[in-house]
Design an enzyme around this catalytic site. Sequence first.
Site, PDB file in Angstrom:
ATOM      1  N   GLU A  96      11.605 -74.578  22.384  1.00 31.94           N
ATOM      2  CA  GLU A  96      11.998 -73.457  21.531  1.00 31.94           C
ATOM      3  C   GLU A  96      10.827 -72.928  20.722  1.00 31.94           C
ATOM      4  OE1 GLU A  96      16.699 -74.102  20.639  1.00 31.94           O
ATOM      5  OE2 GLU A  96      15.313 -75.204  19.397  1.00 31.94           O
ATOM      6  N   CYS A 111       6.517 -69.629  15.263  1.00 36.89           N
ATOM      7  CA  CYS A 111       6.583 -71.072  15.045  1.00 36.89           C
ATOM      8  C   CYS A 111       6.708 -71.718  16.424  1.00 36.89           C
ATOM      9  CB  CYS A 111       7.794 -71.401  14.171  1.00 36.89           C
ATOM     10  SG  CYS A 111       8.097 -73.170  14.002  1.00 36.89           S
ATOM     11  N   CYS A 118      10.959 -85.501  20.340  1.00 38.19           N
ATOM     12  CA  CYS A 118       9.991 -86.020  19.372  1.00 38.19           C
ATOM     13  C   CYS A 118      10.167 -87.530  19.309  1.00 38.19           C
ATOM     14  CB  CYS A 118      10.248 -85.398  17.998  1.00 38.19           C
ATOM     15  SG  CYS A 118       9.023 -85.847  16.747  1.00 38.19           S
ATOM     16  N   CYS A 122      12.750 -88.507  12.391  1.00 46.42           N
ATOM     17  CA  CYS A 122      13.016 -88.308  10.964  1.00 46.42           C
ATOM     18  C   CYS A 122      14.524 -88.153  10.805  1.00 46.42           C
ATOM     19  CB  CYS A 122      12.268 -87.079  10.455  1.00 46.42           C
ATOM     20  SG  CYS A 122      10.473 -87.270  10.553  1.00 46.42           S
ATOM     21  N   CYS A 125      16.240 -84.507  10.730  1.00 44.67           N
ATOM     22  CA  CYS A 125      15.727 -83.441  11.616  1.00 44.67           C
ATOM     23  C   CYS A 125      16.466 -83.418  12.950  1.00 44.67           C
ATOM     24  CB  CYS A 125      14.235 -83.661  11.850  1.00 44.67           C
ATOM     25  SG  CYS A 125      13.499 -82.490  13.020  1.00 44.67           S
ATOM     26  N   GLY A 168       8.549 -81.350  17.857  1.00 42.32           N
ATOM     27  CA  GLY A 168       7.511 -82.321  18.187  1.00 42.32           C
ATOM     28  C   GLY A 168       6.487 -82.519  17.090  1.00 42.32           C
ATOM     29  N   GLU A 169       5.598 -83.463  17.339  1.00 40.96           N
ATOM     30  CA  GLU A 169       4.559 -83.802  16.365  1.00 40.96           C
ATOM     31  C   GLU A 169       3.195 -83.447  16.956  1.00 40.96           C
ATOM     32  OE1 GLU A 169       3.976 -84.706  13.265  1.00 40.96           O
ATOM     33  OE2 GLU A 169       1.883 -84.955  13.845  1.00 40.96           O
ATOM     34  N   SER A 200       1.393 -78.553  11.103  1.00 40.55           N
ATOM     35  CA  SER A 200       2.235 -79.381  10.228  1.00 40.55           C
ATOM     36  C   SER A 200       2.455 -80.743  10.858  1.00 40.55           C
ATOM     37  CB  SER A 200       3.581 -78.670  10.034  1.00 40.55           C
ATOM     38  OG  SER A 200       4.448 -79.470   9.262  1.00 40.55           O
ATOM     39  N   SER A 223       4.203 -83.228   6.027  1.00 39.70           N
ATOM     40  CA  SER A 223       5.608 -83.352   5.654  1.00 39.70           C
ATOM     41  C   SER A 223       5.757 -84.589   4.786  1.00 39.70           C
ATOM     42  CB  SER A 223       6.468 -83.473   6.920  1.00 39.70           C
ATOM     43  OG  SER A 223       6.358 -82.270   7.644  1.00 39.70           O
ATOM     44  N   LEU A 224       5.884 -84.346   3.507  1.00 40.10           N
ATOM     45  CA  LEU A 224       5.907 -85.464   2.552  1.00 40.10           C
ATOM     46  C   LEU A 224       7.340 -85.980   2.381  1.00 40.10           C
ATOM     47  CD1 LEU A 224       4.308 -87.179   0.488  1.00 40.10           C
ATOM     48  CD2 LEU A 224       4.790 -85.411  -1.217  1.00 40.10           C
ATOM     49  N   ASN A 299      18.098 -77.715   5.794  1.00 40.27           N
ATOM     50  CA  ASN A 299      18.980 -76.981   6.700  1.00 40.27           C
ATOM     51  C   ASN A 299      19.874 -78.018   7.358  1.00 40.27           C
ATOM     52  OD1 ASN A 299      17.813 -74.299   6.405  1.00 40.27           O
ATOM     53  ND2 ASN A 299      16.010 -75.188   7.357  1.00 40.27           N
ATOM     54  N   CYS A 342      13.759 -74.471   9.990  1.00 39.37           N
ATOM     55  CA  CYS A 342      13.064 -75.761  10.007  1.00 39.37           C
ATOM     56  C   CYS A 342      14.023 -76.902  10.254  1.00 39.37           C
ATOM     57  CB  CYS A 342      12.436 -76.040   8.651  1.00 39.37           C
ATOM     58  SG  CYS A 342      10.993 -75.101   8.340  1.00 39.37           S
TER      59      CYS A 342
HETATM   60  N1  SAH Z   1       6.388 -83.008  13.231  1.00 32.87           N
HETATM   61  C1  SAH Z   1       5.829 -82.003  12.404  1.00 32.87           C
HETATM   62  C2  SAH Z   1       6.284 -80.595  12.723  1.00 32.87           C
HETATM   63  C3  SAH Z   1       7.760 -80.394  12.992  1.00 32.87           C
HETATM   64  S1  SAH Z   1       8.857 -80.492  11.608  1.00 32.87           S
HETATM   65  C4  SAH Z   1       6.115 -82.321  10.938  1.00 32.87           C
HETATM   66  O1  SAH Z   1       6.874 -83.233  10.672  1.00 32.87           O
HETATM   67  O2  SAH Z   1       5.537 -81.696  10.073  1.00 32.87           O
HETATM   68  C5  SAH Z   1       8.455 -79.086  10.664  1.00 32.87           C
HETATM   69  C6  SAH Z   1       8.962 -79.118   9.237  1.00 32.87           C
HETATM   70  O3  SAH Z   1      10.384 -79.040   9.211  1.00 32.87           O
HETATM   71  C7  SAH Z   1       8.591 -80.389   8.494  1.00 32.87           C
HETATM   72  O4  SAH Z   1       8.032 -80.065   7.264  1.00 32.87           O
HETATM   73  C8  SAH Z   1       9.927 -81.077   8.295  1.00 32.87           C
HETATM   74  O5  SAH Z   1       9.924 -81.892   7.165  1.00 32.87           O
HETATM   75  C9  SAH Z   1      10.869 -79.905   8.228  1.00 32.87           C
HETATM   76  N2  SAH Z   1      12.260 -80.240   8.508  1.00 32.87           N
HETATM   77  C10 SAH Z   1      12.706 -81.139   9.399  1.00 32.87           C
HETATM   78  N3  SAH Z   1      14.057 -81.194   9.380  1.00 32.87           N
HETATM   79  C11 SAH Z   1      14.460 -80.305   8.449  1.00 32.87           C
HETATM   80  C12 SAH Z   1      15.738 -79.859   7.988  1.00 32.87           C
HETATM   81  N4  SAH Z   1      16.865 -80.385   8.468  1.00 32.87           N
HETATM   82  N5  SAH Z   1      15.780 -78.913   7.042  1.00 32.87           N
HETATM   83  C13 SAH Z   1      14.643 -78.359   6.561  1.00 32.87           C
HETATM   84  N6  SAH Z   1      13.418 -78.715   6.968  1.00 32.87           N
HETATM   85  C14 SAH Z   1      13.317 -79.677   7.910  1.00 32.87           C
END
Ligand code: SAH
Length: 352
Positions: A96, A111, A118, A122, A125, A168-169, A200, A223-224, A299, A342
């Site tokens: 996507e 994006c 992935c 997380c 996500c 993905g990462e 990211s 992504s903290l 989200n 996101c």
């Molecule tokens: N793997 C990479 C890029 C993909 S995630 C990373 O982790 O940065 C991209 C961003 O979406 C990250 O900042 C992540 O924290 C955020 N994200 C993931 N799930 C989310 C959700 N359910 N709602 C809002 N942001 C989310």
Amino acid sequence: MEIDNEKKELMGIPPEELGELLVALGHKKFRGKQISKWLYSNSIHDPEKMTDIPRTLRTWLKENCRITLPEIIEVARSDDGATKFLMQLEDNELTETVYIPDLENDRNTACISTQVGCRFKCAFCATGTLDFHRNLSSTEIIGQLYLTRDYIRESGVELTNIVIMGMGEPLDNLEQVIRALKVMLSDTGFGIGHRRVLISTIGIPDGIKTLMQTGLKPKLAISLNAADDKLRTKLMPINKRYPIASWINLTDEYAKYSHRWVTFEYVMIENVNDSLIHADQVVKLIKGRPAKVNLINLNTVDGLPFKPTSKKNMLRFQSYLLSNSIVATIRKSKGQDVSGACGQLAAKSVMK
Ligand code: SAH
């Protein structure tokens, strides 16, 4: 993956590499730049139409090279203008890409994804709910950009920004991502400026180090999501292997290297990481660093137990950071109604 092993792929190949390839095959190096220009500036991917290239070379390209693009199999347009493309790859895997318009500020962002699925799971996500299938090649990463750019050009809009923030990462597929970055950033590629490309990551120390050896300087976002290791590990299991201390100083180095502040992304989840105690942990971690915080409300993802925080909590969290001299912004989310925001990318159809 390669369907036709005989033919050389041209899509998503760094201009420099393309020149070398042509030399190895007995052609002039500068033809690489010409071909890149046709491909990436002019969106011409039929060698027949590359009119400043000698006819013999055009025929040779047609016979010996391939220019592969994914196929857009669904376009889902959100009420807010964000558009999610479901793209099918040669082996039928799906990926996507999301286009996020900001016409007022002339900031039109693609994006893009770097993997199918992935590995990192997380907890909040959608992509993490999928199995990891495979890495995308630079051909497929650039293909997404190519098709998105062509799609928006039809309504007279130019792509100005890229965020490598889809499925993905990126630092887990760094070799291909670096090749794709070269195409994005190069003048004979997409020619998008370093400060308009953002990568990211969950924070993989070796990946950040490798990136700093390339001389490429996209902006870096980490992504903290929690500044405390225990909570971060709960939300992002990879934190056990790469705790905050393993990469935090590298982000300072990256800021120095790229001459840009690093962004810490913080997804706000109700009753999980949204209190002032959490905000204080962020202050302690970030204070004095060349970095800013970008708050994003969660989200929701079907099947996952988390809820977004309230607007009030979000503003309170932001004020706390600001009053402690941390630059903190709130990111407006686009594309929620088509699961294109996101953390909502799961490569599935949203059409009924
Ligand atoms: N793997 C990479 C890029 C993909 S995630 C990373 O982790 O940065 C991209 C961003 O979406 C990250 O900042 C992540 O924290 C955020 N994200 C993931 N799930 C989310 C959700 N359910 N709602 C809002 N942001 C989310």
